[in-house]
Design a protein around this motif. Structure first.
Motif, short mmCIF file in Angstrom:
data_model
loop_
_atom_site.label_atom_id
_atom_site.label_comp_id
_atom_site.label_asym_id
_atom_site.label_seq_id
_atom_site.Cartn_x
_atom_site.Cartn_y
_atom_site.Cartn_z
N VAL A 26 -57.21 35.62 5.67
CA VAL A 26 -56.57 34.74 4.68
C VAL A 26 -55.35 34.03 5.25
N PHE A 27 -54.82 34.51 6.37
CA PHE A 27 -53.68 33.87 7.02
C PHE A 27 -53.65 34.28 8.48
N SER A 28 -53.33 33.32 9.34
CA SER A 28 -53.24 33.62 10.76
C SER A 28 -52.17 32.75 11.40
N ALA A 29 -51.41 33.34 12.29
CA ALA A 29 -50.36 32.60 13.01
C ALA A 29 -50.11 33.28 14.34
N LYS A 30 -49.35 32.63 15.20
CA LYS A 30 -48.92 33.24 16.46
C LYS A 30 -47.50 33.71 16.27
N GLY A 31 -47.19 34.89 16.80
CA GLY A 31 -45.84 35.41 16.67
C GLY A 31 -45.37 36.02 17.97
N LEU A 32 -44.07 36.00 18.16
CA LEU A 32 -43.46 36.61 19.33
C LEU A 32 -43.22 38.08 19.05
N TYR A 33 -43.82 38.96 19.85
CA TYR A 33 -43.71 40.40 19.67
C TYR A 33 -43.52 41.03 21.05
N GLY A 34 -42.40 41.70 21.26
CA GLY A 34 -42.14 42.32 22.54
C GLY A 34 -42.06 41.32 23.68
N GLY A 35 -41.58 40.12 23.39
CA GLY A 35 -41.43 39.10 24.43
C GLY A 35 -42.73 38.39 24.78
N HIS A 38 -48.47 36.89 20.32
CA HIS A 38 -49.64 37.58 19.82
C HIS A 38 -50.12 36.89 18.55
N PRO A 39 -51.44 36.81 18.36
CA PRO A 39 -51.94 36.35 17.06
C PRO A 39 -51.71 37.43 16.02
N VAL A 40 -51.19 37.04 14.87
CA VAL A 40 -50.95 37.96 13.76
C VAL A 40 -51.68 37.39 12.55
N SER A 41 -52.42 38.25 11.85
CA SER A 41 -53.20 37.73 10.73
C SER A 41 -53.25 38.73 9.58
N VAL A 42 -53.53 38.21 8.40
CA VAL A 42 -53.70 39.01 7.19
C VAL A 42 -55.16 38.88 6.78
N TRP A 43 -55.78 40.03 6.51
CA TRP A 43 -57.20 40.06 6.15
C TRP A 43 -57.35 40.74 4.79
N SER A 44 -58.31 40.29 4.01
CA SER A 44 -58.55 40.81 2.66
C SER A 44 -59.88 41.54 2.61
N THR A 60 -52.10 33.95 25.99
CA THR A 60 -51.55 33.24 27.14
C THR A 60 -50.67 32.07 26.73
N TYR A 61 -51.13 31.31 25.77
CA TYR A 61 -50.40 30.11 25.36
C TYR A 61 -50.00 30.20 23.90
N LYS A 62 -48.74 29.89 23.60
CA LYS A 62 -48.27 30.02 22.23
C LYS A 62 -48.84 28.96 21.30
N HIS A 63 -49.36 27.88 21.83
CA HIS A 63 -49.82 26.78 20.98
C HIS A 63 -51.35 26.72 20.87
N VAL A 64 -52.06 27.64 21.51
CA VAL A 64 -53.52 27.61 21.49
C VAL A 64 -54.03 28.76 20.63
N VAL A 65 -54.95 28.44 19.72
CA VAL A 65 -55.55 29.46 18.87
C VAL A 65 -56.83 29.96 19.55
N GLU A 66 -56.91 31.28 19.76
CA GLU A 66 -58.11 31.84 20.37
C GLU A 66 -59.23 31.91 19.34
N GLN A 67 -60.44 31.84 19.84
CA GLN A 67 -61.59 31.94 18.94
C GLN A 67 -62.06 33.38 18.80
N ASN A 68 -61.66 34.24 19.71
CA ASN A 68 -62.07 35.64 19.63
C ASN A 68 -60.90 36.49 19.14
#
Length: 146
Positions: A26-35, A38-44, A60-68
């Motif tokens: 239901v929500f997905s974003a990239k976040g800085l964690y431990g330097g 990481h993709p962070v998401s909320v699932w229902s 690897t890249y903060k602006h690219v969304v992975e498909q997996n």
């Protein structure tokens, strides 16, 4: 654009209802964690409609969304349960300690775990005015604790 089935809907064992259920992101974003990003998401959960939080592995890249979706952690890890024979006050403190641990709130988890042990000691007949380590030693000497 083709919908990636690996990302859109996944099956997990729900930590709340314990059903193996499909989950929608239901929500997905990239976040800085431990330097690292990481993709962070909320699932229902389809079964109980409660939310879980997933942190993916490093990106690897903060602006690219992975498909997996490569899962690093799921929160809560599980919904804690306690045997019905455990007194309610002890059970409540244990559940709170477990929930705190599941969200990486380790200091509050340690405080509640200690409180749980203290209440268990008192429930087994330890003297209230003694320190916790003294209560534990007392219970070991009386054979109530191994």
């Amino acid at each position: 654009m083709e919908k990636n089935s690996d990302w859109a809907i996944r099956k997990f064992t729900c930590p709340y209802c314990h059903a193996v259920s499909a989950f929608d992101c239901v929500f997905s974003a990239k976040g800085l964690y431990g330097g690292e990003f990481h993709p962070v998401s909320v699932w229902s959960c389809h079964n109980c409609d409660r939310a879980i939080f997933i942190r993916g592995t490093e990106s690897t890249y903060k602006h690219v969304v992975e498909q997996n979706l490569n899962i690093s952690s799921i929160s809560p890890a599980s919904e804690p349960t306690v045997d019905s024979r455990v007194p309610q006050g002890i059970a409540d403190d244990f559940i709170e300690a477990s929930k705190d641990f599941n969200i990486a709130s380790y200091k509050s988890s340690a405080v509640m775990a200690r409180r749980t042990i203290q209440k268990m000691s008192l429930n087994l007949g330890a003297i209230k005015t003694k320190k916790l380590y003294e209560q534990i030693e007392e219970l070991k000497q009386t054979g109530k604790l191994h």
